[in-house]
Write a protein that holds these residues in place. Structure first.
Motif, PDB file in Angstrom:
ATOM      1  N   ASN A   1      32.218  43.403  45.469  1.00 36.88           N
ATOM      2  CA  ASN A   1      33.571  43.206  45.966  1.00 36.88           C
ATOM      3  C   ASN A   1      34.617  42.856  45.420  1.00 36.88           C
ATOM      4  N   ARG A   2      35.989  42.987  45.486  1.00 40.93           N
ATOM      5  CA  ARG A   2      37.413  42.360  45.167  1.00 40.93           C
ATOM      6  C   ARG A   2      37.265  42.452  43.401  1.00 40.93           C
TER       7      ARG A   2
ATOM      8  N   ASP B   1      31.479  38.719  45.906  1.00 40.27           N
ATOM      9  CA  ASP B   1      32.740  38.551  45.406  1.00 40.27           C
ATOM     10  C   ASP B   1      32.892  38.335  43.879  1.00 40.27           C
TER      11      ASP B   1
ATOM     12  N   TRP C   1      40.170  45.209  44.317  1.00 44.42           N
ATOM     13  CA  TRP C   1      40.930  44.354  45.012  1.00 44.42           C
ATOM     14  C   TRP C   1      41.829  44.987  45.826  1.00 44.42           C
TER      15      TRP C   1
ATOM     16  N   ASP D   1      35.693  38.332  42.247  1.00 44.29           N
ATOM     17  CA  ASP D   1      36.977  37.580  42.039  1.00 44.29           C
ATOM     18  C   ASP D   1      36.807  36.113  41.786  1.00 44.29           C
TER      19      ASP D   1
ATOM     20  N   SER E   1      33.268  34.303  52.916  1.00 48.66           N
ATOM     21  CA  SER E   1      34.399  34.686  52.510  1.00 48.66           C
ATOM     22  C   SER E   1      34.457  35.585  51.168  1.00 48.66           C
ATOM     23  N   VAL E   2      33.147  36.315  51.329  1.00 52.47           N
ATOM     24  CA  VAL E   2      33.049  37.346  50.209  1.00 52.47           C
ATOM     25  C   VAL E   2      33.634  38.808  50.516  1.00 52.47           C
ATOM     26  N   GLY E   3      34.308  38.985  51.905  1.00 51.97           N
ATOM     27  CA  GLY E   3      34.733  40.006  52.332  1.00 51.97           C
ATOM     28  C   GLY E   3      34.033  40.955  53.198  1.00 51.97           C
TER      29      GLY E   3
END
Length: 496
Positions: A197-198, A166, A227, A168, A14-16
């Protein structure tokens, strides 16, 4: 000659990764590159069906759409569909293979490598570039010896590999540098760059962070991707439902979706959530029904377990007494009926249970799984004769005890009844996934709830929006070299 492979792996689940692969596929496609996505193994109950009736992960179908392709089973040769904490149905080359406990599957993974490698080779023969996605982390050391998804794919293809983290969730330095440290030296050489990312806020504030990552890793940072909210693409799996809900405060209509165990294909309801003035809320407790104007029972990979869970959680009476419209899709449709029978124990231990008793149907599970794309026509009173497209993925066969079909399914020139409805259309269900993606039908159902469409500009293509967003964040020269995909990896690394 086999096409090159660009691989995307992540510091964690779920890191994109899936979204970035979609972005890279669209960026490559609009540059005229014949590109295809690939993921050796995916674990998700969000499935799609190809034109040949084969099951693949929904996220791969999304990536195929980003690449402007119809999805094929070669893009996702292995799909794991969890039925509970330890037991999953294994889909191999689009068809059910076996239902196994986790340890049994783990012992058979090496048997599946030939299927993975041949699927990848098939894509490499057909396209100019393959963009492959890993799963979870590539350095789960207790699992790595049996890995057929991450660095084994990258090593086999000698793929230029991007490591995504990620920011975030915090800990970006430990996650990225720790992952690189735990890779084997030959694997580390395959890493062509890093993507952060994000990022929330001004990416210029992370200039020092880029310098630290590049200095300590000796790898280039390809970019910092900000994001991007409300993208409008389906989530890969149910992990997304565990994140804190971001409810729209201006929504005038709240639709509750009961978050059943082993929930499946919940992206069915994304088109509803994307409408102005509509909020879709996933609920786990009966008292949450009080805030909902309509209720949906979604698909589930284990219908009998879901039925027992509803009873244990105290949902039976609140659902039966719910005053608003109620909809069941696939497994949720089965739950609305009078009885559910699994005599062959195709899901868990099998058995027989009474349904919620809201529709006059009974369901019996049989070994033959129905997977196909279909066209249909609605018989629901507020959407009479509305044409529909969608797909079916289910084991059970439901028999109507009253002549109240919700739809007519049209397949290969033959028609048959599907679904069931109460005479007023307030309670209904069917097997058709993707039904709310049909705009006229969606507007008709929401309109029956008192919702009104808002005038405005047509929605933009989410793939174009995503590709623009990601391309702007990445270094153009490095991106061009990655997408050009020269055959010799060593030459690529030297040029980077």
């Amino acid at each position: 000659m086999l096409a090159p492979v660009l691989m995307v792996v992540g510091t964690a689940s779920s890191v994109g990764k899936s979204t970035l692969v979609s972005a890279l596929c669209r960026i490559a496609a609009r540059r005229g590159i014949r590109v295809a996505p690939f993921k050796a193994q995916n674990m998700s109950n969000n499935a799609a069906v190809t034109a040949n009736g084969e099951e693949i992960a929904r996220s791969i179908a999304v990536q195929a759409a980003a690449a402007k392709l119809a999805p094929s089973v070669q893009m996702n040769p292995i799909l794991i569909k969890p039925e509970g904490q330890r037991r999953s149905q294994i889909i191999v080359q689009g068809r059910p293979w076996r239902t196994l406990d986790a340890i049994d599957y783990w012992q058979r993974k090496q048997m599946l490598w030939d299927i993975v490698s041949s699927s990848l080779d098939s894509l490499r023969q057909e396209y100019d570039l393959v963009i492959a996605e890993g799963a979870g982390s590539p350095v789960e050391l207790n699992l790595k010896a049996h890995d057929i998804t991450n660095m084994r794919v990258a090593t086999y293809a000698q793929a230029q590999t991007l490591l995504v983290g990620d920011i975030d969730v915090g800990g970006i330095f430990a996650a990225m540098l720790g992952t690189l440290m735990l890779l084997e030296p030959a694997e580390r050489q395959l890493i062509a760059g890093l993507i952060v990312n994000r990022f929330r806020g001004d990416p210029a504030l992370f200039t020092d962070g880029i310098a630290i990552l590049e200095q300590r890793s000796n790898k280039p940072v390809l970019g910092v991707v900000p994001w991007l909210p409300q993208l409008g693409l389906p989530e890969e799996d149910a992990v997304a439902l565990e994140r804190p809900a971001q409810m729209a405060t201006t929504a005038g209509l709240t639709i509750g979706v009961i978050q059943l165990p082993a929930i499946a294909n919940f992206d069915d309801f994304d088109p509803l959530a994307q409408e102005h003035g509509v909020a879709v809320r996933y609920i786990k407790q009966p008292h949450e029904l009080a805030d909902c104007q309509a209720l949906i029972l979604p698909g589930t990979k284990h219908t009998l377990a879901a039925r027992q869970w509803l009873s244990e959680q105290g949902f039976d009476q609140p659902i039966q007494q719910f005053q608003g419209p109620i909809v069941g899709i696939c497994g949720g449709y089965q739950l609305l009926g009078q009885q559910i029978d699994d005599p062959q124990a195709l899901e868990g231990n099998g058995g027989t249970m009474g349904g919620l008793g809201l529709l006059p149907i009974t369901t019996v599970f049989s070994a033959e799984k129905q997977t196909r794309q279909v066209q249909a026509t609605s018989h629901l009173p507020w959407a009479k004769d509305c044409p529909l497209t969608g797909y079916e993925i289910h084991l059970g066969r439901s028999e109507l005890l009253a002549d109240q079909p919700a739809l007519t399914i049209e397949v290969a020139g033959a028609n048959h009844a599907d679904g069931c409805m109460r005479a007023d259309g307030k309670i209904w269900g069917c097997y058709l996934h993707g039904i709310f993606a049909n705009r006229a039908f969606r507007y008709a159902w929401l309109g029956s709830l008192g919702w009104q469409a808002q005038a405005g500009q047509p929605a933009s293509d989410p793939f174009e929006r995503l590709a623009d967003h990601v391309e702007q964040a990445l270094k153009p020269n490095l991106l061009a070299k990655l997408l050009n995909g020269e055959q010799k990896r060593a030459e690529n690394i030297a040029k980077l």
